[in-house]
Design an enzyme around this catalytic site. Structure first.
Site, PDB file in Angstrom:
ATOM      1  N   LYS B 118      40.232  45.068  38.004  1.00 25.25           N
ATOM      2  CA  LYS B 118      39.750  45.387  39.349  1.00 25.25           C
ATOM      3  C   LYS B 118      39.135  46.786  39.417  1.00 25.25           C
ATOM      4  O   LYS B 118      38.192  47.021  40.165  1.00 25.25           O
ATOM      5  CB  LYS B 118      40.893  45.279  40.363  1.00 25.25           C
ATOM      6  CG  LYS B 118      41.709  43.998  40.259  1.00 25.25           C
ATOM      7  CD  LYS B 118      40.985  42.771  40.771  1.00 25.25           C
ATOM      8  CE  LYS B 118      41.862  41.558  40.775  1.00 25.25           C
ATOM      9  NZ  LYS B 118      41.320  40.415  40.066  1.00 25.25           N
ATOM     10  N   GLY B 166      46.701  36.510  43.303  1.00 26.56           N
ATOM     11  CA  GLY B 166      47.826  35.768  43.874  1.00 26.56           C
ATOM     12  C   GLY B 166      48.881  36.638  44.534  1.00 26.56           C
ATOM     13  O   GLY B 166      50.006  36.201  44.735  1.00 26.56           O
ATOM     14  N   GLY B 167      48.518  37.870  44.872  1.00 23.84           N
ATOM     15  CA  GLY B 167      49.461  38.725  45.597  1.00 23.84           C
ATOM     16  C   GLY B 167      50.532  39.345  44.728  1.00 23.84           C
ATOM     17  O   GLY B 167      51.376  40.089  45.207  1.00 23.84           O
ATOM     18  N   ARG B 294      36.664  32.393  39.089  1.00 28.65           N
ATOM     19  CA  ARG B 294      37.237  31.058  38.840  1.00 28.65           C
ATOM     20  C   ARG B 294      37.117  30.220  40.101  1.00 28.65           C
ATOM     21  O   ARG B 294      36.710  30.727  41.145  1.00 28.65           O
ATOM     22  CB  ARG B 294      38.723  31.215  38.495  1.00 28.65           C
ATOM     23  CG  ARG B 294      39.449  32.019  39.562  1.00 28.65           C
ATOM     24  CD  ARG B 294      40.940  32.010  39.391  1.00 28.65           C
ATOM     25  NE  ARG B 294      41.592  33.068  40.135  1.00 28.65           N
ATOM     26  CZ  ARG B 294      41.938  33.019  41.413  1.00 28.65           C
ATOM     27  NH1 ARG B 294      41.674  31.943  42.115  1.00 28.65           N
ATOM     28  NH2 ARG B 294      42.540  34.032  42.001  1.00 28.65           N
ATOM     29  N   VAL B 297      42.147  28.355  44.933  1.00 30.55           N
ATOM     30  CA  VAL B 297      43.062  27.435  45.616  1.00 30.55           C
ATOM     31  C   VAL B 297      42.386  26.824  46.850  1.00 30.55           C
ATOM     32  O   VAL B 297      42.444  25.623  47.077  1.00 30.55           O
ATOM     33  CB  VAL B 297      44.334  28.189  46.068  1.00 30.55           C
ATOM     34  CG1 VAL B 297      45.251  27.277  46.873  1.00 30.55           C
ATOM     35  CG2 VAL B 297      45.085  28.765  44.879  1.00 30.55           C
TER      36      VAL B 297
END
Lengths: 165, 504
Positions: B118, B166-167, B294, B297
């Site tokens: 990141k 995903g946190g 990617r 979800v």
């Protein structure tokens, strides 16, 4: 038959007197009020209950000594014990946040960290389950007197972790 | 490359099944991989072939690159679809696939390198002229250095795993005195989840909206966006509800953000499906947050409003086909997705793995349930708690909310605890219905969403619990003699004595 019921987060147990009248009918007394209850148990932990002309659809979820009761969108977590069980459990003080407090694993997981700080609300153990770390907090201020959990080991649901006195 | 004939899906659960469904529709054979904990999982049974890759922890199975590649070779797969999570954003895995002569369905390793870390992504975006959230671009050498930086830009700050998603490895620090413990927790979680404990710091924006843009590119540099997704309903930085179109976006903002997202993707020569995440502040300024290289979800909501199959597009892009469209399709109607998690909202969202004893999945018009579970399935403790995602479509937002509520009321999962009731409470909340909820919504409305207690209902619950306990005791008293082989009726003998006899 007398049952002691304690809602999660409450300190006092509330007695409920139950008299089965047969044919799924019960006389129930709670908080000084007596109810005539028609309670029909259905499949998969569901029950339909008629009280004073009101119809309640109830779902139960059992978790150890505690039962989750869902009715009309409200979730209640209730610890239920009869008098004999209440006596047996006096030692573990499950009905009180005074005295000895046993902290058990709320799910299977891996113990990540063990602490020995004992202020109320302070983290005692971190259990990792389903890739999330969950901190279990002390329900009271006191001393850690017993430690069953070891860092890095796997624990089962309801496994004893720590005792705070 | 020639047509793909067989795809190994290097993932598990609902996303593995999602990918396999499209493969089947396109006549492509499917290969599953599974860990010891997933032997009986649905994705294993859905695939045409399945290969065992190791013990339950993902670091010893789903994340072992060589085992996945060996399985692909053994199966004769010509491509690998990584799903999301696991190896989906791992550039070294992409290179390993290339070296093994297997197509990786996703962006090239160079684009992942540019966006994967990141901190590097932020530096690249600054260079490309994309607005970013103020914060650090370099990892910190020590806790002291990190703390000093946080104090310099001023708390609240966000700590984020450089390799994250995903946190996980993410913490908001509100008070300077909490910095050290949050820093350690973020690093430890990051190490466990991504094998990389680098954590960076961003200025925390007050009440931002999380709006992301789906982008898509072919191998010839054609890049488009496929509109936005509003993902502000988050808890612990994990998305819970997503929708499109975003209730706060104007067509002008959509066009502007779409343009920036395309610019970001082009800056790294992106190929395939990707998502550019933005934070939108109270003045409707937007900042680049990160790019997910990617499939995500929440891709079904985009599929609902665009009518596209993103997995099919990924496969075609990997085969070298040109993009079928040249610009973003006009959003058609409204779609909402809710994530069903195996967790207990009433107990601080503790994970709730275990056996699903009963399952009733919603259906009806314009309802889609992407799930990885079935009745009798044991949700393992080793992976994410998301067990299903329910998405709906309707002509308007109001109708979509009503449809999502209706679908959730049909959803019954027994044996484990789920967040279904919590999801219903979110959809019923006035702020959600009004469509102006920011990323602090779920935290701020925590109590309301868990339900204000009604005293009368609490009393009824006590009655119900007593009846339940009584019936359970009766049942136990009845079943014990049968278990001891003594026939019915306990003849006045205590059930405890009978229980002891059965153990002799």
């Amino acid at each position: 038959m007398r049952y002691f019921t304690k809602q999660q987060g409450q300190k006092e147990a509330v007695p409920v007197d139950l008299e089965p009248l047969g044919n799924d009918q019960y006389k129930l007394t709670v908080n000084g009020q007596t109810y005539q209850v028609d309670a029909l148990m259905l499949e998969h932990g569901t029950m339909t209950m008629l009280v004073d002309g009101q119809s309640y659809s109830v779902e139960f979820e059992e978790n150890g000594d505690e039962v989750g009761v869902l009715l009309r969108g409200q979730v209640n977590r209730i610890d239920v014990a009869d008098e004999r069980r209440l006596r047996l459990r006096a030692g573990t003080a499950a009905f009180s946040v005074e005295g000895r407090q046993l902290i058990t694993a709320p799910m299977p997981g891996k113990v990540v960290k063990v602490g020995d700080e004992v202020k109320e609300g302070q983290g005692l153990v971190v259990v990792e389950a389903m890739k999330m770390e969950n901190e279990l907090k002390s329900p009271k201020a006191g001393k850690v007197t017993e430690l069953f959990a070891k860092e890095g080991t796997a624990v089962e649901n309801n496994a004893k972790l720590v005792v705070v006195e | 490359m020639p047509k793909i004939r067989k795809v190994l899906v290097a993932n598990r659960g609902e996303i593995a099944i999602r990918v396999m469904r499209t493969c089947k529709e396109l006549g492509i054979a499917t290969v599953a991989v599974y860990s010891e904990a997933d032997r009986a999982a649905l994705h294993v049974r859905t695939a045409d072939q399945a290969f065992f890759v190791g013990p339950p922890p993902s670091r010893e199975s789903y994340l072992v690159q060589q085992r996945i590649i060996d399985a692909a070779k053994q199966a004769g797969a010509d491509a690998i679809h990584p799903g999301y999570g696991f190896l989906s954003e791992n550039a070294s895995f992409v290179r390993a696939c290339e070296a093994a002569g297997i197509a990786f369905i996703g962006p090239p390793a160079s684009a992942m390198d540019a966006m994967g870390e990141k901190t590097r992504a932020r530096a690249n975006m600054i260079k490309a002229g994309v607005p970013v959230v103020p914060g650090s671009t370099e990892p910190f050498a020590s806790l002291e250095e990190a703390r000093a930086y946080a104090l310099k830009i001023g708390v609240p700050v966000m700590l984020k795993a450089a390799g994250g998603g995903g946190g996980k490895g993410m913490r908001k620090v509100e008070r300077a005195e909490d910095f050290d413990s949050s820093w350690r927790a973020a690093k430890s979680e990051a190490m466990n989840a991504f094998g990389n404990d680098a954590v960076y710091i961003e200025k925390y924006l007050e009440k931002p909206h999380h709006v992301e843009i789906q982008v898509f590119a072919d191998q010839y540099g054609n890049t488009i966006h496929l509109n936005e997704r509003e993902c502000s309903a988050q808890r612990r930085h994990q998305k819970v509800v997503e929708e499109t179109p975003s209730p706060i976006l104007t067509p002008e903002m959509r066009a502007k953000m779409g343009e920036v997202a395309v610019k970001a993707a082009k800056a790294v020569n992106y190929v395939g499906a990707g998502t550019v995440e933005f934070l939108v502040d109270v003045h409707r300024n937007f900042y680049f947050l990160e790019m997910n290289t990617r499939l995500q979800v929440e891709h079904p909501v985009t599929e609902w409003v665009t009518g596209l199959d993103l997995v099919a597009m990924q496969l075609r892009a990997a085969e070298g086909e040109k993009l079928p469209l040249t610009e973003a399709p006009e959003p058609r109607g409204h779609s909402i997705e809710v994530r069903v998690y195996a967790e207990d909202p009433g107990r601080n969202f503790m994970p709730s793995p275990g056996k699903i004893t009963y399952l009733r999945v919603p259906g009806g018009p314009n309802v889609r349930d992407d799930s990885g579970v079935f009745p009798g399935y044991t949700v393992p403790n080793f992976y994410d708690p998301m067990i299903s995602k329910l998405s709906v479509w309707a002509p308007t937002r109001r109708e979509a909310i009503a449809r999502a509520q209706r679908a959730l009321s049909e959803y019954v999962v027994k044996g484990i605890t789920t967040n279904i009731r919590y999801l219903k409470a979110i959809l019923a909340h006035p702020e959600f219905i009004e469509g102006d909820y920011d990323t602090s919504f779920l935290t701020r409305e925590h109590e309301t969403l868990l339900g204000v207690e009604d005293a009368k209902l609490s009393e009824m619950a006590l009655l119900a619990s007593a009846v339940h306990a009584y019936q359970r005791d009766q049942k136990r008293a009845k079943t014990l003699p049968a278990a001891s082989g003594q026939g019915g009726g306990n003849g006045g003998v205590s059930p405890w004595k009978l229980a002891l006899r059965t153990r002799r």
